[in-house]
Design a protein around this motif. Structure first.
Motif, PDB file in Angstrom:
ATOM      1  N   ARG A  29       0.843  -1.192   0.000  1.00 13.14           N
ATOM      2  CA  ARG A  29       0.000   0.000   0.000  1.00 13.14           C
ATOM      3  C   ARG A  29       0.878   1.242   0.000  1.00 13.14           C
ATOM      4  NH1 ARG A  29      -2.662  -0.607   4.631  1.00 13.14           N
ATOM      5  NH2 ARG A  29      -1.469   0.931   5.815  1.00 13.14           N
ATOM      6  N   ILE A  30       0.396   2.283  -0.676  1.00  6.27           N
ATOM      7  CA  ILE A  30       1.078   3.580  -0.645  1.00  6.27           C
ATOM      8  C   ILE A  30       0.211   4.554   0.123  1.00  6.27           C
ATOM      9  CG2 ILE A  30       2.071   5.468  -1.966  1.00  6.27           C
ATOM     10  CD1 ILE A  30       2.519   3.566  -4.266  1.00  6.27           C
ATOM     11  N   ASN A  31       0.754   5.151   1.135  1.00  8.37           N
ATOM     12  CA  ASN A  31       0.023   6.161   1.900  1.00  8.37           C
ATOM     13  C   ASN A  31       0.206   7.517   1.212  1.00  8.37           C
ATOM     14  OD1 ASN A  31      -0.900   4.178   3.672  1.00  8.37           O
ATOM     15  ND2 ASN A  31       0.887   4.394   4.999  1.00  8.37           N
ATOM     16  N   ASP A  32       0.780   8.481   1.900  1.00  7.50           N
ATOM     17  CA  ASP A  32       0.969   9.797   1.285  1.00  7.50           C
ATOM     18  C   ASP A  32       1.965   9.725   0.130  1.00  7.50           C
ATOM     19  OD1 ASP A  32       0.809  11.886   4.310  1.00  7.50           O
ATOM     20  OD2 ASP A  32      -0.686  10.663   3.273  1.00  7.50           O
ATOM     21  N   MET A  33       1.709  10.543  -0.893  1.00  6.58           N
ATOM     22  CA  MET A  33       2.660  10.768  -1.973  1.00  6.58           C
ATOM     23  C   MET A  33       2.843  12.272  -2.094  1.00  6.58           C
ATOM     24  SD  MET A  33       1.452   7.985  -4.849  1.00  6.58           S
ATOM     25  CE  MET A  33       3.076   7.746  -5.592  1.00  6.58           C
ATOM     26  N   GLY A  34       4.026  12.669  -2.501  1.00  3.96           N
ATOM     27  CA  GLY A  34       4.247  14.110  -2.543  1.00  3.96           C
ATOM     28  C   GLY A  34       5.372  14.508  -3.475  1.00  3.96           C
ATOM     29  N   TRP A  35       5.467  15.801  -3.651  1.00  6.48           N
ATOM     30  CA  TRP A  35       6.536  16.408  -4.432  1.00  6.48           C
ATOM     31  C   TRP A  35       7.283  17.406  -3.553  1.00  6.48           C
ATOM     32  CZ3 TRP A  35       8.002  14.774  -9.149  1.00  6.48           C
ATOM     33  CH2 TRP A  35       7.098  13.994  -9.871  1.00  6.48           C
ATOM     34  N   TYR A  36       8.589  17.381  -3.683  1.00  8.18           N
ATOM     35  CA  TYR A  36       9.469  18.312  -3.000  1.00  8.18           C
ATOM     36  C   TYR A  36      10.396  18.911  -4.051  1.00  8.18           C
ATOM     37  CZ  TYR A  36       7.886  16.022   1.281  1.00  8.18           C
ATOM     38  OH  TYR A  36       7.113  15.530   2.306  1.00  8.18           O
ATOM     39  N   ARG A  37      11.038  20.005  -3.698  1.00 11.23           N
ATOM     40  CA  ARG A  37      11.987  20.584  -4.647  1.00 11.23           C
ATOM     41  C   ARG A  37      13.180  21.169  -3.916  1.00 11.23           C
ATOM     42  NH1 ARG A  37       8.683  25.948  -6.833  1.00 11.23           N
ATOM     43  NH2 ARG A  37       9.062  27.282  -5.023  1.00 11.23           N
ATOM     44  N   GLN A  38      14.267  21.236  -4.633  1.00  9.52           N
ATOM     45  CA  GLN A  38      15.484  21.826  -4.072  1.00  9.52           C
ATOM     46  C   GLN A  38      16.134  22.702  -5.132  1.00  9.52           C
ATOM     47  OE1 GLN A  38      18.264  19.007  -2.398  1.00  9.52           O
ATOM     48  NE2 GLN A  38      19.221  20.609  -1.162  1.00  9.52           N
ATOM     49  N   ALA A  39      16.161  23.986  -4.827  1.00  5.91           N
ATOM     50  CA  ALA A  39      16.810  24.947  -5.708  1.00  5.91           C
ATOM     51  C   ALA A  39      18.296  25.019  -5.360  1.00  5.91           C
ATOM     52  CB  ALA A  39      16.149  26.308  -5.556  1.00  5.91           C
ATOM     53  N   PRO A  40      19.118  25.469  -6.301  1.00  2.00           N
ATOM     54  CA  PRO A  40      20.558  25.560  -6.032  1.00  2.00           C
ATOM     55  C   PRO A  40      20.846  26.411  -4.794  1.00  2.00           C
ATOM     56  CG  PRO A  40      20.126  25.870  -8.357  1.00  2.00           C
ATOM     57  CD  PRO A  40      18.786  25.850  -7.685  1.00  2.00           C
ATOM     58  N   GLY A  41      21.630  25.864  -3.885  1.00  2.87           N
ATOM     59  CA  GLY A  41      22.002  26.600  -2.694  1.00  2.87           C
ATOM     60  C   GLY A  41      20.943  26.665  -1.620  1.00  2.87           C
ATOM     61  N   LYS A  42      19.837  25.966  -1.826  1.00  2.00           N
ATOM     62  CA  LYS A  42      18.743  26.024  -0.849  1.00  2.00           C
ATOM     63  C   LYS A  42      18.413  24.621  -0.339  1.00  2.00           C
ATOM     64  CE  LYS A  42      16.539  30.214  -2.597  1.00  2.00           C
ATOM     65  NZ  LYS A  42      15.252  30.840  -3.007  1.00  2.00           N
ATOM     66  N   GLN A  43      17.698  24.604   0.765  1.00  2.00           N
ATOM     67  CA  GLN A  43      17.269  23.328   1.322  1.00  2.00           C
ATOM     68  C   GLN A  43      16.068  22.776   0.547  1.00  2.00           C
ATOM     69  OE1 GLN A  43      16.572  24.040   5.537  1.00  2.00           O
ATOM     70  NE2 GLN A  43      18.670  23.412   6.025  1.00  2.00           N
ATOM     71  N   ARG A  44      15.895  21.486   0.626  1.00  2.00           N
ATOM     72  CA  ARG A  44      14.729  20.863   0.008  1.00  2.00           C
ATOM     73  C   ARG A  44      13.468  21.327   0.732  1.00  2.00           C
ATOM     74  NH1 ARG A  44      14.899  14.502  -1.399  1.00  2.00           N
ATOM     75  NH2 ARG A  44      16.874  15.300  -2.250  1.00  2.00           N
ATOM     76  N   GLU A  45      12.438  21.639  -0.037  1.00  2.27           N
ATOM     77  CA  GLU A  45      11.190  22.107   0.546  1.00  2.27           C
ATOM     78  C   GLU A  45      10.015  21.332  -0.031  1.00  2.27           C
ATOM     79  OE1 GLU A  45      10.261  26.160  -0.467  1.00  2.27           O
ATOM     80  OE2 GLU A  45      10.666  25.869  -2.597  1.00  2.27           O
TER      81      GLU A  45
END
Length: 119
Positions: A29-45
Motif C-alpha cells: 500500500r502507498i500512503n501519502d505521496m508528494g513532491w518536493y523541490r530543491q533549488a541551487p544553494g537552498k534546502q529541500r522544501e
C-alpha cells in the motif's frame, strides 16, 4: 521499490509542465505521496502532498498554480505546474510512504527531475 520521476525540462515563464512519478516493486500500500523541490544553494522544501484518499495540501507559494493528483491503480503521482516563474527552477523529487508486507512503512524518493524556468 523504486520511484521513477519524469517530465522536467526547460520552460518559459508563464508556461506549464506536468511531472509524473511511478512507484514499482513489491508494494502492499502507498500512503501519502508528494513532491518536493530543491533549488541551487537552498534546502529541500515541500511542494505538495496528497493522501491515499485524494486530500491535497500545498505550500503557500504553489497554491492556485500547482495541482497534485494520483492514480492509485497505477501507483503514480502527478504534479501539474502552471504559471511557472523563474523562482520555480529546481530539482523536483517525488516521495512516497510505502508499506511492504512484513516491513514498517518507509519513505522512498525518486531520482529527481530538473525544472528550469527561463526565457
Amino acid at each position: 521499490v523504486q520511484l521513477q520521476a519524469s517530465g522536467g525540462g526547460l520552460v518559459q515563464p508563464g508556461g506549464s509542465l506536468r511531472l509524473s512519478c511511478a512507484a514499482s516493486g513489491s508494494i502492499f500500500r502507498i500512503n501519502d505521496m508528494g513532491w518536493y523541490r530543491q533549488a541551487p544553494g537552498k534546502q529541500r522544501e515541500v511542494v505538495a502532498v496528497i493522501t491515499s484518499d485524494g486530500s491535497a495540501n500545498y505550500a503557500n507559494s504553489m497554491k492556485g498554480r500547482f495541482t497534485i493528483s494520483r492514480v492509485n491503480a497505477k501507483n503514480t503521482v502527478y504534479l501539474q505546474m502552471n504559471s511557472l516563474k523563474p523562482e520555480d527552477t529546481a530539482v523536483y523529487y517525488c516521495n512516497a510512504k510505502i508499506l511492504q508486507i512484513g516491513w514498517a512503512p518507509a519513505d522512498y524518493w525518486g531520482q529527481g527531475t530538473k525544472v528550469t524556468v527561463s526565457s
